[in-house]
Write a protein that holds these residues in place. Structure first.
Motif, PDB file in Angstrom:
ATOM      1  N   PHE A  63       3.003  -7.146  13.966  1.00  7.21           N
ATOM      2  CA  PHE A  63       4.359  -7.222  14.545  1.00  7.21           C
ATOM      3  C   PHE A  63       5.337  -6.215  13.751  1.00  7.21           C
ATOM      4  CE2 PHE A  63       8.502  -9.649  15.778  1.00  7.21           C
ATOM      5  CZ  PHE A  63       8.565  -8.899  16.749  1.00  7.21           C
ATOM      6  N   ARG A  64       5.154  -6.415  12.471  1.00  5.32           N
ATOM      7  CA  ARG A  64       6.000  -5.585  11.271  1.00  5.32           C
ATOM      8  C   ARG A  64       5.760  -4.238  11.752  1.00  5.32           C
ATOM      9  NH1 ARG A  64       4.827  -9.277   7.195  1.00  5.32           N
ATOM     10  NH2 ARG A  64       3.677  -7.509   6.167  1.00  5.32           N
ATOM     11  N   ALA A  65       4.542  -3.826  11.416  1.00  5.16           N
ATOM     12  CA  ALA A  65       4.135  -2.312  11.727  1.00  5.16           C
ATOM     13  C   ALA A  65       4.616  -1.618  13.124  1.00  5.16           C
ATOM     14  CB  ALA A  65       2.318  -2.216  11.601  1.00  5.16           C
ATOM     15  N   PHE A  66       4.327  -2.605  14.375  1.00  2.00           N
ATOM     16  CA  PHE A  66       4.753  -2.131  15.420  1.00  2.00           C
ATOM     17  C   PHE A  66       6.479  -2.014  15.487  1.00  2.00           C
ATOM     18  CE2 PHE A  66       6.740  -3.256  19.652  1.00  2.00           C
ATOM     19  CZ  PHE A  66       5.927  -2.216  20.535  1.00  2.00           C
ATOM     20  N   GLY A  67       7.291  -3.031  14.777  1.00  2.00           N
ATOM     21  CA  GLY A  67       8.492  -2.675  14.881  1.00  2.00           C
ATOM     22  C   GLY A  67       9.004  -1.523  14.143  1.00  2.00           C
ATOM     23  N   ILE A  68       8.309  -1.255  12.876  1.00  2.00           N
ATOM     24  CA  ILE A  68       8.792  -0.232  12.340  1.00  2.00           C
ATOM     25  C   ILE A  68       8.657   1.315  12.991  1.00  2.00           C
ATOM     26  CG2 ILE A  68       8.183   1.251  10.033  1.00  2.00           C
ATOM     27  CD1 ILE A  68       7.839  -1.364   8.886  1.00  2.00           C
ATOM     28  N   PHE A  69       7.228   1.233  13.464  1.00  2.00           N
ATOM     29  CA  PHE A  69       6.813   2.530  14.071  1.00  2.00           C
ATOM     30  C   PHE A  69       7.478   2.792  15.580  1.00  2.00           C
ATOM     31  CE2 PHE A  69       3.503   2.274  11.131  1.00  2.00           C
ATOM     32  CZ  PHE A  69       3.364   3.795  10.746  1.00  2.00           C
TER      33      PHE A  69
END
Length: 87
Positions: A63-69
């Motif tokens: 979820f963190r990776a998705f949010g950032i990208f």
């Protein structure tokens, strides 16, 4: 990441926002966004901005990776739509 499901989720979370790249390229090449709704772009962007703090605080790496990208790439899309719709 313990399972293949988590690995697939992480790859997908990072890959999904990259599908904005063809849209970004198209907007830049055409220098036009007449066929895009400003309310759609801004509405999606506002929702992404609203989700980003929770994504950044989440213990879930995917979820963190998705949010950032997602915030990075869709911010570019929204900027270009606003830029080319108001020229």
């Amino acid at each position: 990441m313990d399972t293949w499901i988590e690995k697939v989720g992480m790859v997908s979370a990072i890959a999904l926002p990259f599908f904005n790249i063809p849209l970004i390229i198209r907007l830049i090449k055409r220098k036009s966004a007449g066929d895009f709704s400003v309310s759609w772009a801004v509405g999606v962007w506002v929702c992404i901005v609203g989700m980003t703090p929770d994504a950044l605080r989440s213990p879930d790496e995917t979820f963190r990776a998705f949010g950032i990208f997602n915030i990075l790439f869709f911010s570019v899309v929204t900027f270009l739509i606003l830029k080319y719709r108001h020229q």
